[in-house]
Structure formats: structure tokens, C-alpha cells
Design an enzyme around this catalytic site. Structure first.
Site, PDB file in Angstrom:
ATOM      1  N   GLU A  87      -6.063  -9.894   7.951  1.00  0.00           N
ATOM      2  CA  GLU A  87      -4.887  -9.229   8.494  1.00  0.00           C
ATOM      3  C   GLU A  87      -4.984  -9.213  10.025  1.00  0.00           C
ATOM      4  O   GLU A  87      -6.060  -9.059  10.587  1.00  0.00           O
ATOM      5  CB  GLU A  87      -4.836  -7.799   7.958  1.00  0.00           C
ATOM      6  CG  GLU A  87      -3.643  -6.992   8.422  1.00  0.00           C
ATOM      7  CD  GLU A  87      -3.663  -5.578   7.880  1.00  0.00           C
ATOM      8  OE1 GLU A  87      -2.581  -5.035   7.648  1.00  0.00           O
ATOM      9  OE2 GLU A  87      -4.773  -5.024   7.686  1.00  0.00           O
ATOM     10  N   LYS A 162       4.018  -7.178   3.575  1.00  0.00           N
ATOM     11  CA  LYS A 162       3.280  -6.003   3.099  1.00  0.00           C
ATOM     12  C   LYS A 162       4.234  -4.896   2.651  1.00  0.00           C
ATOM     13  O   LYS A 162       5.100  -4.454   3.410  1.00  0.00           O
ATOM     14  CB  LYS A 162       2.369  -5.511   4.219  1.00  0.00           C
ATOM     15  CG  LYS A 162       1.383  -4.419   3.823  1.00  0.00           C
ATOM     16  CD  LYS A 162       0.505  -4.079   5.025  1.00  0.00           C
ATOM     17  CE  LYS A 162      -0.549  -3.039   4.695  1.00  0.00           C
ATOM     18  NZ  LYS A 162      -1.368  -2.711   5.888  1.00  0.00           N
ATOM     19  N   CYS A 204      -4.423  -5.641   2.720  1.00  0.00           N
ATOM     20  CA  CYS A 204      -5.143  -4.430   3.108  1.00  0.00           C
ATOM     21  C   CYS A 204      -4.804  -3.203   2.256  1.00  0.00           C
ATOM     22  O   CYS A 204      -5.236  -3.090   1.120  1.00  0.00           O
ATOM     23  CB  CYS A 204      -4.915  -4.165   4.596  1.00  0.00           C
ATOM     24  SG  CYS A 204      -6.103  -3.002   5.332  1.00  0.00           S
TER      25      CYS A 204
END
Length: 328
Positions: A87, A162, A204
Site C-alpha cells: 500500500e 479500498k 490493509c
């Protein structure tokens, strides 16, 4: 330095399967000495090799690209078919305003550089979290945290934005408000076929939501990837535990490229990039500094394990609903 983990011989993953290769600086590769002979077998060496890159991004985009490019070229030299970047591989800014200023659209100069790099190296790339100016940039002045999959011809074949934003206050780590500069993605991305297997995309903080991983595996994922930038408090406590849990419950490989070290005066990351097999064993990991680790992906082992331990056949949606309903 080599880190040794005792694990089943059919799943031994290391550079030791490639005699004569130089071990990259800072890499930690998993291979018990007593199994080195097995690791050099032809069947093992024919399995797809993936590289997991660990970097310390800063606001300097040009230097960040140089660092990532060096690792990608090393991965290609070592025979990997796919390289995973963490990321924020493009940059980690000091504040939301700097994030907005440094961000680019997918059609910008930075991804064009990665397109050329993928072609040069003949390597697939998982670009784990690109600060994307989307189509709504002019209205929102906010970006998407976009996971980009690029094939070895430099074409973008999948994007995932995301969906779970990290708005948290962790004692000792400080507050984080990803939503100050970022818009959550509207949907999941169906798993994408690659030379290593079918990859389910996440980023993440997404790893804290098992429904997402269950949706991806029910849609056909064999590898789950969580490019990340975990902090110094949550990292030691949760990083490996969560990754191994996602691997065990989905019976997938889990690949997690991570940011490491101090990015600037306001932020540092935990590192410890790793690959976890479907049994939940950590089969490769990086040390605390920049570098890469390598792992081989054995999809026959994955299928064998799913037959021997058929947890998805034993699910009871009549009792608790179909958590992680397959993607439409």
C-alpha cells in the site's frame, strides 16, 4: 540472514530451490536445512514463484519509484512471475493536503513508468495502493486507495478501490483519518487470473473484515493479497495473527507486502511482509528493512487441503446467513 521455519515438506518455499541465486539484501526466507535436498527437486522448482517487496515510501515519488523498480528488477532476475508492492508504494505524505497534491489519475505519468517496467521485466505487478484521482476528483478533491494489477505487457487488468477506510485512534500510535483524503470504493473486484493463481484483491485495513475474504474465496480466489502499511502498535499485536487467520479460514495463500520504517517525522510502519500458506504457516517473510522475500505457490496443495478439510461444504447459512455472499 536466513530465518528457518519447520514446515511440511510439500510446502517448503524458499530460494533454496534455485541453486546459485544470490539472496537479496534484507530477505528472510523460510527453509529448514534438513529439507534443502527436497527443495531443489524439479517439481518444486516448476511452481510459480512470487516476490513480495517491502519499502519505506516517503513524499519523494521519484525516489520511491527507483526503490520499487530496483526490487522488481531483482524479482525478475530471480525468476518470479509476479511482484507484489505494498500500500502507498507511490508515496506516503505528511498530511491530507500533500496527499491530494501528489496524487495522480490512473492515466498519469507514474503508472506509465510501471507499464514500461512491467514490459521490460516481463513481470506481472500487484501495485498495492495507488493514490488515484478518480473521475469525481474535481467535485470531491479526494482520492481512491486503488490496488492495481498489471500484466507482463504493462496492461492494467484489474483495479480495486479500498472499501474499508482506516479511521481509528490507537493509543501510542496516534489518530488516523483516512477518510479525510480518501473515498471508499463502491464494490469488490472479482478474482483475477494470473500466472500464480486467481488473486482476490484487498488493501490493509480490509483484512479486519472476514466477510470480504469469504466473498473473494467463494468467487474463486486462491490467493488473497493485503498490501499494507500497519503501524508500530497494531503491527506487533495484530499483523501476523490476522493474516494467518484469513489464510486458515479461506484455505487460500495470503500475500502481504508491507511498508516499513520511518517515512517522515509523522509516521512509521511495522514491516514484516510475508506469505502465508493455506494451512496458516508463514512460508516467507521480510526482515524489518527494505527488501524482498520469495515464495512458491502450490495450487495442487491448496486443492488437496480443501478436499481433506472441506470447511466450505460444512457451512450453515441456514443458521447465520451466507457471510461473504459470492460476488455477482
Amino acid at each position: 540472514m536466513l530465518g528457518f521455519i519447520i514446515r511440511p515438506p510439500h510446502q517448503l518455499l524458499s530460494l533454496l530451490s534455485c541453486p546459485g541465486l544470490r539472496i537479496p539484501r534484507f530477505s528472510v526466507l523460510c527453509a529448514p536445512p534438513r529439507l534443502r535436498t527436497m527443495a531443489a527437486s524439479s517439481s518444486f522448482s516448476e511452481l510459480p514463484l512470487v516476490a513480495v517487496c517491502q519499502v519505506t515510501s516517503t513524499p519523494d515519488k521519484e525516489q520511491n519509484f527507483k526503490t520499487c523498480a530496483e526490487l522488481i528488477r531483482e524479482a525478475a532476475r530471480l525468476g518470479a512471475c509476479l511482484a507484489f508492492l505494498p500500500e502507498a508504494f507511490d508515496f506516503i505524505a505528511r498530511d491530507p493536503e500533500e496527499t491530494r497534491r501528489l496524487s495522480e489519475p490512473l492515466s498519469g505519468n507514474l503508472l506509465e513508468e510501471y507499464t514500461q517496467l512491467a514490459r521490460e521485466c516481463g513481470l506481472w505487478l500487484s501495485l498495492g495502493g495507488f493514490h488515484e484521482r478518480g473521475q469525481d476528483w474535481e467535485q470531491t478533491q479526494k482520492i481512491y486507495n486503488c490496488h492495481v494489477i498489471m500484466n507482463n505487457m504493462g496492461s492494467v487488468v484489474a483495479t480495486y478501490r479500498k472499501t474499508h477506510l482506516c479511521d481509528v485512534e490507537i493509543p501510542g500510535q496516534g489518530p488516523m483519518r483516512e477518510s479525510n483524503s480518501t473515498i471508499p470504493g463502491p464494490s469488490l473486484e472479482s478474482p483475477i487470473s494470473t500466472p500464480a493463481g486467481k488473486i482476490g484483491l484487498a488493501i490493509c485495513y480490509d483484512m479486519r473484515f472476514p466477510e470480504l475474504s469469504l466473498a473473494l474465496v467463494q468467487a474463486g480466489a486462491e490467493i488473497l493479497t493485503y498490501p499494507s502499511a500497519f503501524g508500530s502498535v497494531t503491527g506487533p499485536a495484530h499483523w501476523e495473527v490476522l493474516l494467518r487467520a484469513r489464510a486458515i479460514e479461506t484455505q487460500c495463500y495470503v500475500v502481504a507486502a508491507a511498508q516499513c520504517g520511518r517515512h517522515h517525522e509523522k509516521r512509521a510502519s511495522y514491516g514484516h511482509s510475508m506469505v502465508v500458506d493455506p494451512w496458516g504457516t508463514v512460508v516467507a517473510r521480510c526482515s524489518e528493512g527494505p527488501g524482498l522475500c520469495l515464495a512458491r505457490i502450490d495450487l495442487n496443495y491448496l486443492q488437496q487441503l480443501r478436499k481433506q478439510l472441506p470447511v466450505f461444504q460444512h457451512r450453515r447459512p441456514d443458521l447465520y446467513g451466507n457471510l461473504g455472499h459470492p460476488l455477482s
